[in-house]
Design an enzyme around this catalytic site. Structure first.
Site, PDB file in Angstrom:
ATOM      1  N   LYS A   1      -4.834 -20.820  15.928  1.00 40.25           N
ATOM      2  CA  LYS A   1      -3.596 -21.205  16.628  1.00 40.25           C
ATOM      3  C   LYS A   1      -2.936 -19.996  17.273  1.00 40.25           C
ATOM      4  O   LYS A   1      -2.214 -20.134  18.273  1.00 40.25           O
ATOM      5  CB  LYS A   1      -2.650 -21.920  15.659  1.00 40.25           C
ATOM      6  CG  LYS A   1      -2.366 -21.183  14.344  1.00 40.25           C
ATOM      7  CD  LYS A   1      -1.205 -20.226  14.417  1.00 40.25           C
ATOM      8  CE  LYS A   1      -1.013 -19.513  13.086  1.00 40.25           C
ATOM      9  NZ  LYS A   1       0.136 -18.597  13.083  1.00 40.25           N
TER      10      LYS A   1
ATOM     11  N   ARG B   1       0.807  -1.224   0.000  1.00 39.22           N
ATOM     12  CA  ARG B   1       0.000   0.000   0.000  1.00 39.22           C
ATOM     13  C   ARG B   1       0.841   1.275   0.000  1.00 39.22           C
ATOM     14  O   ARG B   1       0.448   2.289  -0.563  1.00 39.22           O
ATOM     15  CB  ARG B   1      -0.897   0.034   1.251  1.00 39.22           C
ATOM     16  CG  ARG B   1      -1.997  -1.012   1.297  1.00 39.22           C
ATOM     17  CD  ARG B   1      -2.762  -0.881   2.610  1.00 39.22           C
ATOM     18  NE  ARG B   1      -3.796  -1.883   2.765  1.00 39.22           N
ATOM     19  CZ  ARG B   1      -5.037  -1.771   2.324  1.00 39.22           C
ATOM     20  NH1 ARG B   1      -5.395  -0.679   1.673  1.00 39.22           N
ATOM     21  NH2 ARG B   1      -5.926  -2.722   2.518  1.00 39.22           N
TER      22      ARG B   1
END
Length: 333
Positions: free
Chosen positions: A192, A35
């Site tokens: 996780k 970006r």
């Protein structure tokens, strides 16, 4: 499907950069998009991602770019590796150009606002002729960037596209296995991180290897209960994208989520710990999603719940451990 010579990798953080380096080492032409135009210019000048992977120079066929539309329109395949918080925005920006190209994403997580799986967003956004898949597994970006052996699972509902994606993604030191369990592969990679915070807290409190092993094992049980309710297969959660990624993030301090848990267990405040890590800690936001998903599917996830309470309700880590240890006894299975 067209021959793959040019791959667009979207997301110039550590993971996207490592994947781009790996693909370029294979001889593919790779455009790496981020970006921040200024940062991309810095990468072009330095020939590496100085901020995230300073020890991994770019191969000659890797070019950092800041023109998203131009890159996607000329690529044969698109690999999306932005954080989950930016996934939907980038997906909608590129969707009109993806026809005939194929999309693989290596983003781990769910949509933070709606708690939806990322493949649900893909199904809504993409034209019907676009084939897609998701890649996940135990993978620290710095190790892949240095060319160390890594293995991932790539899941797609289309076995032909899965093999196509494996052909251009795998090679060198990266081994890729295929699957059609899209939910299962996403589930392990998403949750996780929350369990890695718990393992870090345990180690930060000095509870030792026994407690860490118990947390990993009972954390896996939570993932499998959620997976059963969501339609995932147990064998997927016992594989690379489930148990493999869980062990990695719970046991190695390259994991930002584990480091956050360590800091909290050692008495640091949340803001201080996150500032010291210096990068996004996905498990913080994912803890909210885990609790919401568990409630929606009526699944018991006590470890994830206690992590949520530490992060969002100000519960002391020692009190969270006490709450887990004082639960009523029950059969293991």
């Amino acid at each position: 499907m067209r021959d793959v010579r040019h791959v667009a990798v979207l997301g110039a953080g550590s993971w996207g950069t490592a994947l781009a380096i790996h693909l370029a080492r294979k001889g593919l032409k790779v455009g790496l998009w981020g970006r921040d135009g200024g940062r991309m210019a810095e990468m072009r000048a330095a020939g590496r991602n100085v901020r995230y992977l300073p020890d991994a120079p770019f191969p000659a066929t890797l070019t950092p770019v800041d023109d998203l539309d131009a890159l996607v329109s000329t690529a044969d395949r698109v690999l999306l590796a932005v954080p989950s918080s930016g996934f939907q925005d980038i997906l909608h920006r590129i969707a009109p150009q993806l026809s005939g190209r194929g999309l693989v994403w290596a983003t781990k997580g769910l949509d933070l606002e709606t708690t939806r799986w990322l493949h649900e967003l893909v199904l809504e956004a993409l034209p019907g002729d676009v084939h897609w898949g998701v890649a996940s597994g135990p993978s620290f970006a710095s190790e892949l960037g240095r060319g160390l052996p890594t293995a991932l699972t790539l899941a797609s509902p289309d076995p032909i596209f899965a093999e196509d994606a494996r052909a251009w993604l795998a090679g060198g030191t990266l081994r890729v296995y295929t699957s059609d369990d899209v939910v299962g592969v996403q589930l392990g990679g998403a949750f996780k991180n929350v369990l890695a915070i718990a393992a870090g807290v345990s180690d930060g409190l000095g509870f030792g290897a026994n407690a860490r092993a118990a947390l990993i094992t009972r954390g896996l049980a939570e993932l499998m209960r959620l997976g059963a309710a969501a339609g995932a297969r147990n064998e997927t959660l016992m594989g690379l994208s489930g148990l493999g990624d869980l062990v990695l993030t719970c046991t190695d301090n390259q994991s930002r989520n584990r480091r956050l848990g360590l800091a909290l267990g050692q008495g640091q405040g949340m803001d201080e710990a996150v500032a010291a890590i210096g990068q996004a800690v996905e498990g913080i936001r994912t803890a909210r999603v885990a609790v919401a998903k568990a409630a929606a599917l009526n699944v018991d996830m006590p470890i994830c719940r206690q992590v949520y309470r530490v992060l969002y309700e100000g519960l002391a880590p020692t009190a969270a451990v006490e709450a887990l240890l004082s639960r009523d006894p029950k059969p293991e299975f």
